[in-house]
Enzyme design. Structure first.
Site, PDB file in Angstrom:
ATOM      1  N   SER A   1      -0.354  44.923  12.421  1.00 46.82           N
ATOM      2  CA  SER A   1      -0.939  44.483  11.155  1.00 46.82           C
ATOM      3  C   SER A   1      -0.832  42.981  10.911  1.00 46.82           C
ATOM      4  CB  SER A   1      -0.319  45.254   9.998  1.00 46.82           C
ATOM      5  OG  SER A   1       1.087  45.201  10.052  1.00 46.82           O
TER       6      SER A   1
ATOM      7  N   HIS B   1      -5.033  49.977  10.795  1.00 45.47           N
ATOM      8  CA  HIS B   1      -5.942  48.832  10.948  1.00 45.47           C
ATOM      9  C   HIS B   1      -6.994  49.060  12.035  1.00 45.47           C
ATOM     10  CE1 HIS B   1      -3.805  46.240   8.169  1.00 45.47           C
ATOM     11  NE2 HIS B   1      -2.691  46.731   8.680  1.00 45.47           N
TER      12      HIS B   1
ATOM     13  N   LYS C   1      -7.685  51.039   3.713  1.00 45.12           N
ATOM     14  CA  LYS C   1      -8.160  49.801   4.332  1.00 45.12           C
ATOM     15  C   LYS C   1      -9.657  49.903   4.621  1.00 45.12           C
ATOM     16  CE  LYS C   1      -3.568  48.495   5.281  1.00 45.12           C
ATOM     17  NZ  LYS C   1      -2.345  49.003   5.860  1.00 45.12           N
TER      18      LYS C   1
HETATM   19  C1  LIG Z   1      -1.079  49.363   5.335  1.00 48.43           C
HETATM   20  C2  LIG Z   1      -0.326  50.080   6.380  1.00 48.43           C
HETATM   21  C3  LIG Z   1       0.362  51.260   6.100  1.00 48.43           C
HETATM   22  C4  LIG Z   1       0.525  51.761   4.697  1.00 48.43           C
HETATM   23  O1  LIG Z   1      -0.640  52.293   4.198  1.00 48.43           O
HETATM   24  P1  LIG Z   1      -0.858  52.401   2.615  1.00 48.43           P
HETATM   25  O2  LIG Z   1      -1.916  53.403   2.469  1.00 48.43           O
HETATM   26  O3  LIG Z   1      -1.229  51.040   2.136  1.00 48.43           O
HETATM   27  O4  LIG Z   1       0.461  52.859   2.023  1.00 48.43           O
HETATM   28  C5  LIG Z   1       0.941  51.949   7.143  1.00 48.43           C
HETATM   29  N1  LIG Z   1       0.871  51.476   8.413  1.00 48.43           N
HETATM   30  C6  LIG Z   1       0.253  50.317   8.715  1.00 48.43           C
HETATM   31  C7  LIG Z   1       0.203  49.850  10.131  1.00 48.43           C
HETATM   32  C8  LIG Z   1      -0.354  49.586   7.709  1.00 48.43           C
HETATM   33  O5  LIG Z   1      -0.946  48.432   7.997  1.00 48.43           O
END
Ligand SMILES: *Cc1c(COP(=O)(O)O)cnc(C)c1O
Length: 392
Positions: A179, A207, A238
């Protein structure tokens, strides 16, 4: 409680105190954000496909609210399991070609819930050093041995697999796209090692879900490895532009998680209208390949302009583009100068990234245009020279 002020001051002294800012969406301009009355180009959101304001998703949620009401009123195992859940989970299984799927409230709860359900005191989790904090927290909660391997270092992982071969259960877990760096995991090697050492493999596609694969199935699919991954996790927060998370896998895995994953059992189900909205988002993610193609083209363009200017942008080729400056204060000043020039970014600092690797993390969206990104790259280069990050 004086100690709190002291702790905060020691953060502030090293440019690490965080504060919250008010933001508002810019209506009809999904690539932008409003700060007060200033319109800023948003290079700091995870809305990769530009869906967070999509009218069809908004409309589904609006209609569903009228019949379902606002809250789900209970956890899924009590009376919160409203009909949109079953529909979405079936769609997810079709999309991922998996036997079964399970929706979680968010990615954080999916990772903490799944990992702490799968392993315990007698077990071991092999986890990339740069994995997301929710994976780390899941391992802590599980009380399993935490065997961190150096980032993408398969020889180190092999050494640890040998060292802990006596453990009861073994779980290898990785982000598919990291990330804060935007680079990809060595998924083929991870699959080979998982087979050789009889471990389970869990991949977090937060991602990469929606972004890779012909229908946005994710990086595992893109590499043809979907059948080798035991626990396939991704988020709706996302690229889907909504909120929530999914876990796909075997019938047995999903039945087990329904019985053992505490964030699912002991927390209220997401509002049914949101679940309905995710179904609409999933149809768009699957159907609109042009959004992915546009995102790849924009990412290549933006990354190469920064790279050609001489910036350190890491080794990835995803829509996440880090501009590594090193010290915390330079990163903060960089983001402030960009903001005064109409560009919203964030300075990512420790403990989110290792010490000495503070960075500006750009994340792009299909909602951006080539012109916007070319203009932004020019401002970023000028800022780099102004702050001494780039030699003139
Ligand atoms: C953003 C993210 C999460 C958490 O997801 P949310 O739905 O925002 O709680 C978990 N793993 C990775 C790799 C992330 O980038």
């Amino acid at each position: 409680m004086n100690w709190m002020e002291k702790e905060l001051k020691s953060l502030r002294d090293v440019s690490l105190e965080r504060i919250l800012h008010d933001n508002a969406p810019a209506l009809d301009r999904p690539g932008y954000i409003l700060r007060g009355n200033r319109l800023l180009l948003n290079l700091a959101s995870n809305d990769y496909l530009g869906l967070a304001q999509h009218p069809a998703i908004v409309e589904t949620i609006r209609e569903s609210l009228l019949t379902e009401g606002v809250g789900s009123r209970a956890s899924r195992l009590v009376t919160g399991n409203r009909t949109p859940y079953g529909k979405l989970e079936e769609e997810l299984s079709n999309w991922q070609h998996s036997e079964a799927s399970l929706v979680f409230a968010n990615g954080y709860m999916a990772n903490t819930g799944v990992i702490s359900a799968l392993v315990g005191r007698d077990d071991v989790v092999f986890s990339d050093q740069l994995n997301h904090a929710s994976i780390v927290d899941g391992i802590l909660l599980s009380r399993a041995e935490h065997a961190r391997y150096r980032h993408n270092d398969m020889e180190h992982l092999r050494t640890l697999l040998q060292k802990y071969s006596h453990k009861r259960r073994k779980l290898i877990v990785t982000d598919a796209i990291f990330s804060m760096d935007g680079n990809v995991a060595n998924l083929r090697e991870l699959v080979a090692l998982k087979q050789e050492y009889d471990a389970m493999l869990m991949v977090d596609e937060a991602h990469s879900g929606g972004i890779y694969g012909e229908c946005g199935e994710g990086m595992c699919f893109h590499l043809g490895l979907q059948n080798e991954v035991d626990i396939h996790m991704g988020t709706f927060s996302k690229s889907f532009g909504v909120y929530g998370a999914y876990v796909c896998g075997s019938q047995t895995l999903i039945r087990y998680l329904i019985n053992k994953a505490r964030p699912l059992i002991y927390s209220t189900a997401l509002p049914p209208s949101l679940i309905a909205g995710i179904s609409t988002a999933l149809a768009i993610v699957q159907g609109e390949q042009w959004r992915r193609e546009r995102l790849y083209a924009l990412s290549d363009l933006f990354r190469s302009s920064l790279q050609n200017a001489g910036f350190n942008v890491g080794t990835g080729n995803s829509p996440i583009i880090p501009l590594i400056v090193g010290d915390n204060d330079t990163a903060l000043r960089f983001s402030r100068v960009l903001e005064s020039n109409g560009i919203k970014t964030v300075a990512i600092r420790p403990p989110t990234v290792p010490n000495g690797t503070a960075r500006i993390r750009f994340s792009l969206s299909a909602a951006h245009t080539e012109k916007e990104l070319a203009d932004a790259a020019a401002i970023i280069c000028a800022t780099g020279i102004q702050l001494g990050v780039l030699k003139p």
